[in-house]
Design an enzyme around this catalytic site. Structure first.
Site, mmCIF file in Angstrom:
data_model
loop_
_atom_site.group_PDB
_atom_site.id
_atom_site.type_symbol
_atom_site.label_atom_id
_atom_site.label_comp_id
_atom_site.label_asym_id
_atom_site.label_seq_id
_atom_site.Cartn_x
_atom_site.Cartn_y
_atom_site.Cartn_z
ATOM 1 N N TYR A 16 17.318 -28.564 -7.439
ATOM 2 C CA TYR A 16 16.171 -29.341 -6.962
ATOM 3 C C TYR A 16 14.891 -28.876 -7.660
ATOM 4 C CZ TYR A 16 12.491 -30.986 -3.854
ATOM 5 O OH TYR A 16 11.345 -31.550 -3.365
ATOM 6 N N GLU A 38 10.324 -34.528 4.335
ATOM 7 C CA GLU A 38 9.358 -33.458 4.634
ATOM 8 C C GLU A 38 9.085 -33.391 6.135
ATOM 9 O OE1 GLU A 38 8.470 -31.065 2.766
ATOM 10 O OE2 GLU A 38 8.895 -31.811 0.761
ATOM 11 N N TRP A 46 13.993 -25.735 3.723
ATOM 12 C CA TRP A 46 14.204 -26.858 2.813
ATOM 13 C C TRP A 46 15.668 -26.901 2.385
ATOM 14 C CZ3 TRP A 46 12.276 -31.272 2.291
ATOM 15 C CH2 TRP A 46 12.539 -32.071 1.173
#
Length: 190
Positions: A16, A38, A46
């Site tokens: 990512y 988010e 995350w």
């Protein structure tokens, strides 16, 4: 996610970071995806979201804001029963609310992209952090974005979430200057 590659803990996070994080995004559907993810990440890592990203895409009709805006209670109940996503009622409801607000912004301004990137005059902010510890959790700019999104009816868009969103979609280049992606992102942004 405020880490450059040397501080990442999994191959998924590294991929990512190396391919997506901080790359300027101008596609409305992808901007909506990042906005939902988010918000879903609030209070979680995350890495957790990245592991569930494909499940989120399937569950939320590939983040098509028109589809998500039309979700009713039956669809919300289905989502809350889906173990592949974050099953938090407030976050799921926020995704639906945000899809509707997103479409309103798009109708008013022509695109969510135009609305969003106007906050940085159409060009990413090029920060020059030397260490990860210097990266802020929020800024006056993310405060302004948060305030405006809330005014327009968005949920789960506090300043810290907005700053993480801005980092993810390349509105700010927060790779540290020693990170190999720093210069690459700066060149993409020119």
């Amino acid at each position: 996610m405020n880490k450059c590659r040397w501080a990442l803990s999994s191959p998924l996070e590294e991929d990512y970071h190396d391919r997506e994080w901080g790359v300027p995004v101008h596609d409305d559907r992808l901007l909506f995806e990042f906005l939902v993810l988010e918000g879903a990440q609030a209070g979680l890592s995350w890495s957790t979201i990245l592991k569930k990203r494909d499940h989120f895409r399937a569950a939320f009709d590939n983040f098509d804001p028109v589809s998500v805006a039309g979700y009713d209670e039956a669809k919300i109940s289905e989502l809350l029963a889906n173990p592949g996503i974050i099953r938090n009622r407030l976050k799921v409801n926020a995704a639906v609310t945000n899809a509707r607000a997103f479409l309103n912004v798009k109708e008013e301004t022509g695109s969510f992209d135009a609305f969003l990137w106007d906050f940085v005059d159409g060009r990413p902010v090029q920060n020059a952090w030397r260490t990860h510890a210097e990266l802020p959790a929020n800024t006056p700019l993310s405060d302004r974005l948060s305030k405006e999104l809330k005014r327009r009816g968005f949920k789960f868009v506090g300043s810290t979430i907005c700053y993480a969103f801005m980092q993810a979609v390349g509105m700010v280049n927060d790779h540290t200057v020693d990170c190999f992606r720093y210069g690459e992102i700066a060149r993409i942004s020119d």
